[in-house]
Design a protein around this motif. Sequence first.
Motif, PDB file in Angstrom:
ATOM      1  N   SER A 114       0.837  -1.207   0.000  1.00  0.00           N
ATOM      2  CA  SER A 114       0.000   0.000   0.000  1.00  0.00           C
ATOM      3  C   SER A 114       0.865   1.248   0.000  1.00  0.00           C
ATOM      4  CB  SER A 114      -0.918   0.018   1.227  1.00  0.00           C
ATOM      5  OG  SER A 114      -1.666  -1.160   1.269  1.00  0.00           O
ATOM      6  N   ALA A 115       1.925   1.245   0.803  1.00  0.00           N
ATOM      7  CA  ALA A 115       2.784   2.423   0.857  1.00  0.00           C
ATOM      8  C   ALA A 115       3.409   2.687  -0.506  1.00  0.00           C
ATOM      9  CB  ALA A 115       3.870   2.222   1.919  1.00  0.00           C
ATOM     10  N   ILE A 116       3.937   1.637  -1.146  1.00  0.00           N
ATOM     11  CA  ILE A 116       4.571   1.825  -2.456  1.00  0.00           C
ATOM     12  C   ILE A 116       3.570   2.382  -3.451  1.00  0.00           C
ATOM     13  CG2 ILE A 116       5.615   0.607  -4.398  1.00  0.00           C
ATOM     14  CD1 ILE A 116       6.830  -1.319  -2.432  1.00  0.00           C
ATOM     15  N   VAL A 117       2.361   1.767  -3.450  1.00  0.00           N
ATOM     16  CA  VAL A 117       1.365   2.153  -4.441  1.00  0.00           C
ATOM     17  C   VAL A 117       0.926   3.603  -4.241  1.00  0.00           C
ATOM     18  CG1 VAL A 117      -1.051   1.769  -4.972  1.00  0.00           C
ATOM     19  CG2 VAL A 117       0.535  -0.139  -4.988  1.00  0.00           C
ATOM     20  N   LEU A 118       0.688   3.980  -2.978  1.00  0.00           N
ATOM     21  CA  LEU A 118       0.248   5.361  -2.740  1.00  0.00           C
ATOM     22  C   LEU A 118       1.365   6.338  -3.091  1.00  0.00           C
ATOM     23  CD1 LEU A 118      -1.782   4.837   0.531  1.00  0.00           C
ATOM     24  CD2 LEU A 118      -2.638   5.307  -1.760  1.00  0.00           C
TER      25      LEU A 118
ATOM     26  N   GLY C 390     -11.106  -8.001  -4.097  1.00  0.00           N
ATOM     27  CA  GLY C 390     -10.575  -6.653  -4.280  1.00  0.00           C
ATOM     28  C   GLY C 390     -10.342  -6.346  -5.744  1.00  0.00           C
ATOM     29  N   VAL C 391      -9.723  -7.299  -6.452  1.00  0.00           N
ATOM     30  CA  VAL C 391      -9.488  -7.111  -7.874  1.00  0.00           C
ATOM     31  C   VAL C 391     -10.810  -6.932  -8.602  1.00  0.00           C
ATOM     32  CG1 VAL C 391      -8.724  -8.300  -9.956  1.00  0.00           C
ATOM     33  CG2 VAL C 391      -7.279  -8.303  -7.937  1.00  0.00           C
ATOM     34  N   ALA C 392     -11.778  -7.800  -8.275  1.00  0.00           N
ATOM     35  CA  ALA C 392     -13.049  -7.766  -8.986  1.00  0.00           C
ATOM     36  C   ALA C 392     -13.755  -6.433  -8.777  1.00  0.00           C
ATOM     37  CB  ALA C 392     -13.939  -8.917  -8.520  1.00  0.00           C
ATOM     38  N   GLU C 421      -3.516   1.995  -9.720  1.00  0.00           N
ATOM     39  CA  GLU C 421      -2.377   1.506  -8.948  1.00  0.00           C
ATOM     40  C   GLU C 421      -2.854   0.758  -7.711  1.00  0.00           C
ATOM     41  OE1 GLU C 421       0.087   4.975  -8.729  1.00  0.00           O
ATOM     42  OE2 GLU C 421       0.827   4.651 -10.755  1.00  0.00           O
ATOM     43  N   LEU C 422      -4.018   1.154  -7.171  1.00  0.00           N
ATOM     44  CA  LEU C 422      -4.558   0.428  -6.014  1.00  0.00           C
ATOM     45  C   LEU C 422      -4.799  -1.037  -6.340  1.00  0.00           C
ATOM     46  CD1 LEU C 422      -7.180   2.812  -4.346  1.00  0.00           C
ATOM     47  CD2 LEU C 422      -4.927   2.165  -3.525  1.00  0.00           C
TER      48      LEU C 422
END
Lengths: 325, 241, 663
Positions: A114-118, C390-392, C421-422
Amino acid sequence: MATEALTPGSGARSGRNDAAWLLTIWIVLSIIGCLLVALVWGPHMPPGRASVQAASQATDITVLGTIATPVVIGVLLYFGWALAFWRQQPGDETDAAPLHGNVKVQTTWIAGTSAIVLALAVYGTVELINPAGAGAGQGPQPVFRNGMPPAASATSWAPGTNNILQVQVIGQQWAWTFRYPQFGGFETTQLVIPVNQPVQFNVTSLDVIHSFWAYTLGVKADANPGVNNVAYTTATVTGDFQVRCDELCGIWHGSMYDTGQVMSVSGFLAWTKTTAATMAGVTKMLPPYALTYDPTTLNLGKVNAALGLTGAGGGYYNPADPEQP
Amino acid sequence: MSLPARVATLVVAFLAVVAGVLWVVFDIIGAQPQTENYMPYAQGGQVNVTMMTAAQTTVTNKPDWVTYFIQNPSTKQFDHTTYFAVPANTTVNVTILGYDGCTPLRNPLWGKVAGTTGNVENVQYYNGKTLSASQALTTFNSWANCAVQHTFAIPGLGLNVPIASPTTVAENNNLCGTSPCVAPADAGSPHTVVKFSFKTPGTPGSYRWQCFVPCGLGYVDGNGGPMSTPGYMAGEMEVQA
Amino acid sequence: MAIEAQPESAHAPGGGEPGATPRERGWWMRPNVLTALAGAVAGYYFGHWLGNFIASQYQQVGTSDNNDFAIVIGYAFLILGWLIGLGVFNDLVRQMLGKPLNRNVSLHESGFNGNGNGMAKYFRFTLDHKVVGLQYLIGMLIYFFTGGLLAMGIRTELLSPSYHVMSPTMYLQVVGEHGTMMMMMMTSVIVGPFGNYLVPIMIGSKRVAFPRLEALSFWLTPCAYIILLSAFLDGGFPTGWTGYAPLSIQAGEGMDAYAVAFGLMGISVICAGFNLVVTIICYRAPGMRWSRLPAFVWSMLTTGFLLVLAAPVLVGGMYMIITDRTVQTAFFVNQLGGSSYLYEDLFWFFGHPEVYILALPGFGIVSEMIPVFTRKPLFGYKISVAGMFGVAILSFFVWQHHLFDSGMDPDMRPLFMLTTELISIPTGFIFLVAMGTFWKAKIRLTVPMLFAIALFINFLFGGISGVFLSDVPADTTAHGSFFVMAHFHYTIMGGLLFAFFGGIYYWLPKVMGISMNQRLGQIHFWTMFLAFNSTFMPLFAAGMLGQPRRVFEYAANLQTLNDWVSVSAFCLGGSMCVFIFNFVMSTVVWRKKAPQNPWNSRGLEWQVPSPPPADNFEYVPVILSGPYEYGDPDALPVADLHPPAGVIGGALAPAGASTGSEE
């Protein structure tokens, strides 16, 4: 990533501390890999650094590549390690020690990704704002225009003033043409821009969707019929650049390419003067400069009307149809 | 089923699949319009190519599509194709017999002659009775006048030649009704004779050419149908070493 | 129906009165694929005639030599004729008229009207989910290899930057057919064969919820396949698989085939997804709690939801294309109040969930295989399920990243960059689960396991390149180039199809009771893995160096790269030949009998004989523990296949769903 922090399972068959080994190798390889990507490969990253926008993209790609390197190394190393050391021994038909999960590892993993992505999303946004939209088409009302002067005058341009150079890019099946409204509105098949001057490309299409891709300038903007799509660039190096169509537009999409040129400011001004003179005959036949053109409602001459020709639209839709049904 | 029966079925099915694939590859995917080979006819760095435009293609199952024809250099017949081969570094003298009527250009820029020797084309008009003297023209206004029927453009070489059209309503309503327009009945059809020259590049390869008049009637923006089909309004010039 | 009455067959869907005598028909009266073909041909000609009768006077039809109306009506009647010829409506009509049905055997044993055994049932509208699964398997292999042959054609053309073996239109037709075949037909590549075949067995059910919908979903696919390929006879379509308007409105008659076939396939996957979702929710055996559901079934559930929610948007988009082309509704024409963006948004609102429809089943298959071959429980089972959900869910919120350069509202860019990106967080869960499961395992490197590991390596590159594409500045260069092309081949072919082939090696012993040759399987794997990477890895470079997608001419300095890729692609084709040889020889000639549980798996599907009997289970099983309890000496067996009658009756009393009748 954080997987290497896994605590050794109860079923460790040897005295080897896999976690410590994996972590060490991973850190060493990652440092080497990151340095190679950032310092050795980075300066040669596509699309090069021939414009402010292209340079920002190259930097961005380098940063993403540097961040991706430890991830790739980590996963490949882990699977390689597993295949090397955690194979079934010949004749061993028993199961391995069960491990249903590990809260610490799972939490670390989720927090880490999550940290990398944000961080990437924030970085990407900054890189989008700084170089004025990063060369991407922004539609008729551009938002990201950091450092780009307004289009103050539609009829004249001088270098270094608070008035951006406008170049209209017109896509049609199957060629690009370019129109320079600030130099008498001539249209030509050559694309020439001055070096170190902000340029505003107004991209539109006369028929289907095309996409204007000036690769070395880092510019890509779809040419949509009836829509103006603005992209900014500031070229920093003189020389030739490739222009290609990047959106499938029919039979000759593959050969819809051109070579553009970045010139010195004086060379550019001289070129506009000669070209305006050469094209003078055809310039006066062009429709008045506009951000979009609707060729189905042309004001045609008497002869064409007498022949029943109602517009250069192919006659698929009746031109008498209301514009807003 | 017994083993021999299964194997036999397998062999038959395999042969059927191979036959089907070969048929698709050679009969559908590999199908191309024929190429008119002008290579042996080049002399002294020059070669003469003759083409024709027609308002219909009665020789195919798309009778209402506009089309180009190219003259076969040996039989002198006009073949329904848009592919031709010429040598590199050679001056090509093109003659186009324009038997179609006028249509407005989408982009008037293409009304300017570009890329030919001297940036001009020489036009003769035949109104059904007499052939006019040759005029050297550089620009055509297709919106104000009935001036252009098609263009012959090779964007890769910067070549763009508008093909002048018969100029009056009467002439446009009296176009030749068959294709190619060589029948004795077509002798009186109004048409133009357009001549120009250009130099082929030194680099061998395929150079595409097209028309910039949206002449695919009945298609959105006029660029479907004949405009998107090789053999009609789209073709390739094969430059050979 | 009383549970104690078992092992009687669950009764046929829509079956008549219990006492009614079903009618037996002669073999010449039984509908099958040949009568369906005859119906399709007759329907097409009737529809074409009708369309010409109605529309030949339209001015647009007269000038363009192109009667889209007749072609679309022709295709509509072709589909109708195909289904009538197949006998899809026979039972419905007979029921409506109050007559006995044409069938005298149960749902599970029979073809429609046929006797229960032999090959005939595979060529009929058969309601047994195991028959449908096998039909799907063979169908999908045929569609996949058709698309693969077209890819060979593309790579042949790209051997040279300037000389052409095909005409430019034919090149675009081949590109479009390849893309559409792969994206549209391959939507069901795992849902169809493995989802339909295995899900009921894995959840302990004797049947699926909607056998008619399931059979219909398969039988629409050959129809869509034929219609799609028929585009070649009409000049093809120049738009690629995305079919962007207004080019798709401008294109010739072949475009109708694209729109009808894609729309039809959309309907097919809606039927398939709906059936799967309902089956999984309502037909689980007693004791099959959500926490014991195999990961593959979870992936089918999420995929099923995506299919049901995303595909209708596609069907709507295709319908608008058809009306724009036939009755000139101008949905997508700017000058008349339409918008080309409308199509782009509709298409990608379907298109992005679609690519996860193509990814999730692959995750499911490898999550199913990894515990078996590492001899360990699935690490972080809940994380794995959360990852799939989550992906769906996120997949519906990212579609505009396909339109970053299109001129859409620039304000939206940071938002779609963030959502895109999430989505790498839940995707990362799948990697966490796999890596955790590998930790100090006893890895058995069988052929299916090789494919499972390859999926993670390929998907790693596919996912990492996806991050570049989600980032607007990097995407400005990468968008629409071979980089994108390499990216989605890495995720779809490297992910989904590696899982598909792994699944074939893994489950064929169960499905057919036949083992495939393992030596040839290893050759297939290694050639495929190396040739695949050698084909698509250089294409990342080609894209970054400026080669756009779908072009037949490219910069001369990229020829070496492209030639390397072409040769690798031909090797990849050769590797597929190894598979075909292995598959055909193993199933038709060698027919080596497989043991019931060759992999020593705990999966419920492996506890029944191979191939599974007509009703899957003699008794409705009672599930006792999760499917991945490897290495736990105290774990209960996965299910009791012969539970005392009273136990099941008690367990079933509140729900009562697992053997409920159709009505």
